[in-house]
Design a protein around this motif. Sequence first.
Motif, short mmCIF file in Angstrom:
data_model
loop_
_atom_site.label_atom_id
_atom_site.label_comp_id
_atom_site.label_asym_id
_atom_site.label_seq_id
_atom_site.Cartn_x
_atom_site.Cartn_y
_atom_site.Cartn_z
N ILE A 237 5.70 10.29 -3.43
CA ILE A 237 4.61 9.76 -2.60
C ILE A 237 3.31 10.47 -2.95
CG2 ILE A 237 3.75 9.61 -0.23
CD1 ILE A 237 6.65 9.19 0.67
N THR A 238 3.35 11.78 -3.14
CA THR A 238 2.15 12.50 -3.54
C THR A 238 1.63 11.98 -4.88
OG1 THR A 238 2.80 14.52 -2.37
CG2 THR A 238 1.21 14.77 -4.15
N ARG A 239 2.52 11.69 -5.81
CA ARG A 239 2.11 11.16 -7.11
C ARG A 239 1.37 9.82 -6.94
NH1 ARG A 239 6.73 11.31 -9.33
NH2 ARG A 239 6.50 13.36 -10.28
N ILE A 240 1.87 8.97 -6.05
CA ILE A 240 1.21 7.69 -5.78
C ILE A 240 -0.18 7.91 -5.19
CG2 ILE A 240 1.31 5.64 -4.30
CD1 ILE A 240 4.38 5.74 -4.63
N VAL A 241 -0.29 8.85 -4.26
CA VAL A 241 -1.58 9.15 -3.62
C VAL A 241 -2.57 9.67 -4.65
CG1 VAL A 241 -2.71 10.68 -1.96
CG2 VAL A 241 -0.58 9.53 -1.33
N ILE A 242 -2.11 10.52 -5.57
CA ILE A 242 -2.98 11.04 -6.62
C ILE A 242 -3.50 9.90 -7.50
CG2 ILE A 242 -3.03 12.43 -8.74
CD1 ILE A 242 -1.01 14.32 -7.38
N GLN A 243 -2.61 8.99 -7.87
CA GLN A 243 -3.03 7.86 -8.70
C GLN A 243 -4.07 7.01 -7.99
OE1 GLN A 243 0.67 5.90 -9.57
NE2 GLN A 243 1.30 7.40 -11.11
N ALA A 244 -3.88 6.79 -6.69
CA ALA A 244 -4.84 6.00 -5.92
C ALA A 244 -6.20 6.68 -5.89
CB ALA A 244 -4.31 5.78 -4.50
N ALA A 269 1.20 10.79 4.79
CA ALA A 269 2.03 10.64 5.99
C ALA A 269 2.27 9.17 6.31
CB ALA A 269 1.37 11.35 7.17
N ALA A 270 1.24 8.34 6.13
CA ALA A 270 1.38 6.91 6.41
C ALA A 270 2.38 6.26 5.44
CB ALA A 270 0.02 6.23 6.29
N ALA A 271 2.35 6.68 4.18
CA ALA A 271 3.29 6.14 3.20
C ALA A 271 4.72 6.58 3.51
CB ALA A 271 2.90 6.59 1.79
N PHE A 272 4.89 7.81 3.96
CA PHE A 272 6.22 8.29 4.34
C PHE A 272 6.73 7.52 5.56
CE2 PHE A 272 7.91 12.61 2.75
CZ PHE A 272 9.16 12.07 2.53
N LEU A 273 5.82 7.22 6.49
CA LEU A 273 6.20 6.42 7.67
C LEU A 273 6.68 5.04 7.22
CD1 LEU A 273 6.32 5.76 10.70
CD2 LEU A 273 3.86 5.22 10.58
N LEU A 274 5.96 4.41 6.30
CA LEU A 274 6.36 3.10 5.79
C LEU A 274 7.73 3.19 5.11
CD1 LEU A 274 5.91 0.13 5.11
CD2 LEU A 274 4.53 0.85 3.13
N LEU A 275 7.93 4.25 4.32
CA LEU A 275 9.22 4.43 3.66
C LEU A 275 10.36 4.50 4.68
CD1 LEU A 275 10.95 5.09 1.10
CD2 LEU A 275 10.53 7.50 1.64
N LEU A 291 12.73 0.52 -5.71
CA LEU A 291 12.10 -0.67 -5.15
C LEU A 291 11.16 -0.30 -4.01
CD1 LEU A 291 11.96 -3.79 -5.15
CD2 LEU A 291 13.86 -3.76 -3.51
N PHE A 292 11.61 0.59 -3.14
CA PHE A 292 10.78 1.00 -2.02
C PHE A 292 9.53 1.75 -2.49
CE2 PHE A 292 14.65 1.18 1.07
CZ PHE A 292 14.64 -0.21 1.14
N LEU A 293 9.67 2.57 -3.51
CA LEU A 293 8.52 3.31 -4.03
C LEU A 293 7.48 2.36 -4.62
CD1 LEU A 293 10.22 6.44 -5.65
CD2 LEU A 293 8.66 6.43 -3.70
N LYS A 294 7.94 1.29 -5.24
CA LYS A 294 6.99 0.29 -5.77
C LYS A 294 6.21 -0.36 -4.63
CE LYS A 294 9.38 -0.89 -10.08
NZ LYS A 294 10.07 -1.96 -10.86
N GLU A 295 6.89 -0.62 -3.52
CA GLU A 295 6.21 -1.21 -2.37
C GLU A 295 5.21 -0.22 -1.77
OE1 GLU A 295 7.28 -3.68 1.71
OE2 GLU A 295 8.76 -3.42 0.11
N LEU A 296 5.59 1.06 -1.74
CA LEU A 296 4.65 2.07 -1.25
C LEU A 296 3.42 2.15 -2.15
CD1 LEU A 296 6.87 5.16 -0.25
CD2 LEU A 296 6.03 3.31 1.19
N ARG A 305 -6.30 1.15 3.94
CA ARG A 305 -6.83 1.10 5.31
C ARG A 305 -5.77 0.61 6.29
NH1 ARG A 305 -9.02 3.02 9.06
NH2 ARG A 305 -10.22 1.83 10.56
N GLN A 306 -5.03 -0.40 5.90
CA GLN A 306 -3.98 -0.94 6.75
C GLN A 306 -2.87 0.09 6.96
OE1 GLN A 306 -2.71 -4.92 5.74
NE2 GLN A 306 -0.66 -4.57 6.56
N LEU A 307 -2.56 0.81 5.90
CA LEU A 307 -1.53 1.85 5.97
C LEU A 307 -1.95 2.95 6.94
CD1 LEU A 307 1.17 1.97 4.48
CD2 LEU A 307 0.10 3.44 2.77
N LEU A 308 -3.21 3.36 6.87
CA LEU A 308 -3.71 4.40 7.76
C LEU A 308 -3.72 3.93 9.22
CD1 LEU A 308 -6.61 5.77 5.54
CD2 LEU A 308 -4.58 7.05 6.27
N LYS A 309 -4.03 2.66 9.43
CA LYS A 309 -4.02 2.13 10.80
C LYS A 309 -2.61 2.14 11.37
CE LYS A 309 -8.06 -0.86 11.23
NZ LYS A 309 -8.54 -2.23 11.57
#
Length: 345
Positions: A237-244, A269-275, A291-296, A305-309
């Motif tokens: 998840i951290t790797r995804i956040v860094i890429q973003a 934290a929002a991505a972990f909640l979604l996971l 598959l779940f990581l791709k969706e994250l 923004r939607q994830l943070l909400k």
Amino acid sequence: MAMSGVGGSEGPEEQPEERQRLVPPIPALGQEDVLQELVLGSGQPPDPGISEEQRQAREEWEALEEIQSGLGGTSGAPLPPISFTEALQHFQRAELSKSRGKVRTPGRRGILAALLRCLCGPPRLRPQLRGEQELALAMAQCALDDSEWVHMRILQTIYRQLTRSRLGCPRYGAHWEDLGFQGADPGTDLRGTGMLGLMQILFFVLDSRTLPLAQEIFRLSQHETQNFPFCIMSVNITRIVIQALQEERLSRECNRRQQVIGVLNDLYAAAFLLLSRLWKRQHGTIADAGLFLKELELSTKKKPRQLLKSLEAYLSRGLRPLSSPSSQIHFTSICDPGVELKGDS
């Protein structure tokens, strides 16, 4: 870049030859009673009545205890815990020159590209936030270092928070696999995220807003049939956040909140909640992790923004405060990480 004073003190340095020595677990050494008797005399002046061989055995045992407990402590005196703010201040003042040299930030664009970006693309990060962005990316390039007192305290604090243990733990061992690392050395799993990977776990398990969520997800990761490696998933998840961040997908939100690291942590934290929601809803197993990581990744980059909400709504329903004095970070251009989020403009 202006920085506030840093609390805490650096621990004693460990000798290079001690750090490099491969040490078996304490129970494997045998003759514990004899060795323990030697330890009782630690910190006292040399006893002229003991032989050279006994003196060397005492020194070896003292060095062993320091290495087994992490760095600069003994098994009876675990390393003191560290707060996220103190850990961040360490990296603010650290040189990190090698890590900063590896940082890849968005380069300059031509006039046409800049115009297209202005019309239909995300905004550029404001100049006053670029130093904080560079620090976050430098932490991602900084490897876990056994000789760094703060690094070891971060690692030990994470262990104690997740296991709810008051004791320290050995720097290497199978106990890290219980937390969801792949092997006996957490450092080998941090490629691509570096110390930022550990810093985001530290935030997750210390912040009063997210600690209950972290504990819930950690319990889910240990499910009999739906288990998954908690810390490995966290690093991904951290790797995804860094890429973003590198792709400037988060610039609008960072500009809005006038902070970078606070946004990265909340998005993590929002991505972990979604996971966790995906895992529960679809009865996920480790085979579904990819598959779940791709969706994250899609949600983090396309709909941050939607994830943070969704995180804000979750915390609000749980009647948890959006900020607390302990979670505020004194950093140039960083304001209260609990600032209210508004709709996209």
